[in-house]
Design a protein around this motif. Structure first.
Motif, PDB file in Angstrom:
ATOM      1  N   SER A 109     126.868  81.628   0.023  1.00 24.52           N
ATOM      2  CA  SER A 109     125.553  81.830  -0.602  1.00 24.52           C
ATOM      3  C   SER A 109     124.446  81.924   0.436  1.00 24.52           C
ATOM      4  N   LEU A 110     124.550  81.120   1.482  1.00 25.75           N
ATOM      5  CA  LEU A 110     123.533  81.149   2.529  1.00 25.75           C
ATOM      6  C   LEU A 110     123.590  82.462   3.296  1.00 25.75           C
ATOM      7  N   LYS A 113     122.085  85.073   1.203  1.00 20.03           N
ATOM      8  CA  LYS A 113     120.635  84.903   1.158  1.00 20.03           C
ATOM      9  C   LYS A 113     119.968  85.507   2.398  1.00 20.03           C
ATOM     10  N   ASN A 137     120.325  89.350   2.282  1.00 13.12           N
ATOM     11  CA  ASN A 137     119.514  89.978   1.234  1.00 13.12           C
ATOM     12  C   ASN A 137     118.026  89.944   1.560  1.00 13.12           C
ATOM     13  N   ASN A 138     117.590  88.894   2.238  1.00 15.36           N
ATOM     14  CA  ASN A 138     116.154  88.730   2.497  1.00 15.36           C
ATOM     15  C   ASN A 138     115.681  89.406   3.780  1.00 15.36           C
ATOM     16  N   GLU A 169     117.859  77.745   2.412  1.00 12.18           N
ATOM     17  CA  GLU A 169     117.649  78.896   1.533  1.00 12.18           C
ATOM     18  C   GLU A 169     116.202  78.954   1.051  1.00 12.18           C
ATOM     19  N   ASP A 219     113.560  82.031   1.685  1.00 16.54           N
ATOM     20  CA  ASP A 219     112.741  82.618   0.614  1.00 16.54           C
ATOM     21  C   ASP A 219     111.265  82.586   0.987  1.00 16.54           C
TER      22      ASP A 219
END
Length: 654
Positions: A223-224, A227, A230-231, A296, A300
């Motif tokens: 997940s990290l 993240k 994606n960012n 995360e 963000d």
């Protein structure tokens, strides 16, 4: 006793690549070579072409990817990527003659690309560099570097004058590589640290991106990694639109993010990468889920902050993307902040404030207005209460960190009582607290007397407002006010146009600060550093349509020239005629026929008039709603001299 194994052979690029597929891991930086590095490689190839043996060209470190058939390139990605671009351009020169290049170095028969770059650049690399599409924009630095390298190699090959076969043979047979494949993930982790701190310097932002992906890989936290991937493209796009292109620019941006999200500690913020490595150690499994969630959240916030920073630096991005309430009003304050010559001290507060834009636009607008006033009065003005040694940044950073991290705070729920800089007790939520702190901080550091003092020259002071970095912004704000009063639109962002831009595009839109009383005028009586030549009231903002030298003209000739030769009509310039007439009448009334005395009275009277208007404007423009500026009376240098008073301004007693 174990026998030591030594590497004795250099491999050609074909021996390295043949039968394999490669991938640049996402924790690696994007393509960063610029013209200098590419030129060095091409020069090496020219030199090596005259040798009859393999030449050591570099080391490649690869590791088998656990989830695919590809090999990850741990080190050497920049050189290998550039050589594949070179081979692609060789192939384009004669596809039939060099047909083997396509299947060996570019695309396998099954349609798989030999090299996949990291997520940041892969689509662009395949479509534009290997696929030759030209209409895809290079929105971030690494894509721009790829396109420049391709163009540079294309041009170089076409200057080789019949030596293409020699270049082809040199690249395939004379470049020698050491290729190392570490046996386990721990070795790769050690090498990650070594590689991350050598070669072409990485920014702190690039380092933490790499480290977070490495941290996710070590701890098997998909997940990290998702993240980050994606960012990051969005982060780099917004930073590119913000004009953030150098490592130092990226470091400064990351520092502000750290101050807001993690800690207001100024010293720690200078070494974000090292601080985060200490905070998130790969072998420390305690509270791992909480740490992953915290990282995360930080990623963000960096993405959100990069968009907010783009809003700050590039008004077009805000107009294009923000669709919430109060768009026009927020855009106006952002424009004003954008035109400030300095903003480093308030950037963390700005980023913390903008994190609430979607949910609380009214509150954000109110805070932005306060931030603009605070920054002008504390950091743009030549404020005597603020020194480099004690800029009070720490207070602003602390309040920014609290604003971001204490959204649910309310004075009613806190047993402890808090006071502002002026000793007022704080009531309300975190937004009320922040507003009260900023306003009282500004009032304390820049009350009306300091405000006026900051805009005037005492009789024994050496300050020269020509060198004040806020002069163009101040005069542009004054021009904006004069136009608003006449219901005319005037764009303050004109001051952001550089002299270089106007020269390149042959425009006359560059607005410069200009003396009214020329600094070289009547040097036999008044030296260049004469006090009235240095005062705020002696400067106007103007775009001159002529390069004529006017720095020695008499005041009346200079004023006429400024009015007649402005490339764009400026209210503050047009108003000089009335002020000059009044000053001329005053100088003549003194019945002093000596040229020196006449011009002293003329210049001083004219500048007194302008300073009175400028200071009244400033006190109105940069005061808070509840603030009553009623002490300022006037600027009167003649009265100050007659009273043996050092300050040229007069205030009412408290």
């Amino acid at each position: 006793m174990t026998k030591t194994k030594y590497v004795t052979d250099l491999l050609t690029i074909e021996e390295v690549v043949s039968g394999k597929l490669f991938k640049i891991p996402d924790y690696q930086r994007g393509y960063s070579w610029d013209n200098e590095q590419v030129e060095d490689l091409l020069t090496d190839i020219e030199h090596i072409s005259h040798q009859d043996h393999k030449h050591y060209t570099g080391t490649l470190v690869i590791s088998k990817d656990a989830t695919s058939e590809r090999y990850n390139i741990v080190d050497g990605q920049q050189r290998l990527t550039t050589l594949i671009i070179l081979l692609k351009e060789l192939y384009e020169i004669d596809k039939e003659k060099y047909s083997h290049i396509h299947n060996t170095f570019l695309i396998q028969k099954k349609g798989q690309y030999i090299l996949e770059t990291n997520k940041e650049t892969d689509a662009f690399f395949k479509e534009c560099i290997i696929g030759d599409k030209k209409n895809i924009p290079a929105t971030i630095k690494s894509l721009q570097n790829l396109r420049k390298s391709k163009t540079q190699i294309y041009k170089w090959l076409r200057l080789q004058n019949g030596s293409i076969d020699v270049i082809h043979d040199t690249v395939l047979n004379k470049l020698g590589f050491l290729c190392f494949a570490p046996a386990n993930i721990k070795e790769i982790g050690i090498m990650f640290e070594v590689i991350n701190n050598r070669g072409k310097a990485l920014s702190e932002l690039e380092k933490i991106k790499n480290y977070f992906i490495y941290y996710a890989t070590i701890n098997n936290k998909v997940s990290l990694q998702v993240k980050v991937n994606n960012n990051w493209e969005s982060i780099l796009k917004y930073l590119s639109e913000s004009g953030v292109i150098s490592n130092q620019d990226e470091n400064n941006f990351l520092r502000n993010c750290y101050l807001v999200y993690y800690s207001a500690n100024k010293s720690k913020s200078w070494n974000v990468y090292d601080e985060l490595k200490l905070k998130y150690k790969p072998d420390d499994k305690s509270d791992l889920e909480d740490k992953i969630e915290e990282i995360e959240g930080f990623i963000d916030f960096i993405q959100e902050a990069s968009q907010s920073f783009a809003y700050f630096t590039n008004g077009d991005v805000f107009i294009r993307e923000y669709e919430g309430p109060l768009k026009k009003e927020i855009a106006t304050v952002l424009k004003q902040l954008r035109c400030h010559p300095v903003n480093a001290s308030v950037l963390p507060m700005y980023l913390a404030t903008m994190s609430y834009l979607q949910d609380k636009p009214e509150t954000v607008l109110e805070l932005l207005k306060i931030i603009e006033i605070t920054n002008f009065r504390i950091y743009v003005l030549p404020n005597a209460n603020i020194s480099r040694a004690d800029s009070k940044q720490g207070d602003l950073f602390f309040w920014a960190n609290e604003l971001f991290n204490c959204e649910d705070w309310h004075s009613d729920n806190d047993d402890e009582k808090y006071e502002t800089y002026l000793g007022s007790e704080i009531h309300g939520d975190i937004f009320d607290c922040t507003k009260a702190q900023l306003i009282d901080f500004t009032k304390r550091m820049c009350p009306e007397s300091v405000f006026v003092q900051s805009l005037t020259v005492d009789l024994d002071e050496s300050i020269d407002y020509y060198h004040w970095n806020g002069l163009r912004f101040f005069l542009a704000s004054y021009e904006e006010e004069l136009n608003v009063n006449r219901k005319i639109t005037w764009d303050i962002e004109k001051i952001l146009i550089s002299r270089q831009q106007t020269k390149k595009e042959k425009l006359n839109d560059y607005l410069s600060r200009e003396h009214i009383w020329a600094n070289k005028n009547l040097l036999q009586y008044f030296p260049e550093n004469y006090i009235d030549k240095r005062r705020l009231g002696n400067f106007v903002l103007i775009g001159l349509s002529s390069n004529i030298q006017i720095n020695a003209w008499n005041i009346e000739n200079k004023v006429k020239f400024l009015i007649d030769n402005s490339s764009s009509p400026m209210m503050q310039v047009n108003e000089l005629k009335k002020k000059l007439d009044k000053a001329w009448t005053f100088a003549c009334s003194k019945n002093r026929v000596k040229k020196k005395n006449f011009y002293r009275n003329l210049g001083c009277s004219l500048i007194d008039q302008r300073e009175n208007e400028l200071i009244k404007f400033a006190l109105k423009r940069w005061k808070f709603e509840d603030e009553k500026f009623n002490r300022f009376i006037e600027i009167d240098t003649f009265k100050a001299v007659s009273q043996n008073k050092n300050e040229t301004f007069f205030l009412k007693e408290k």
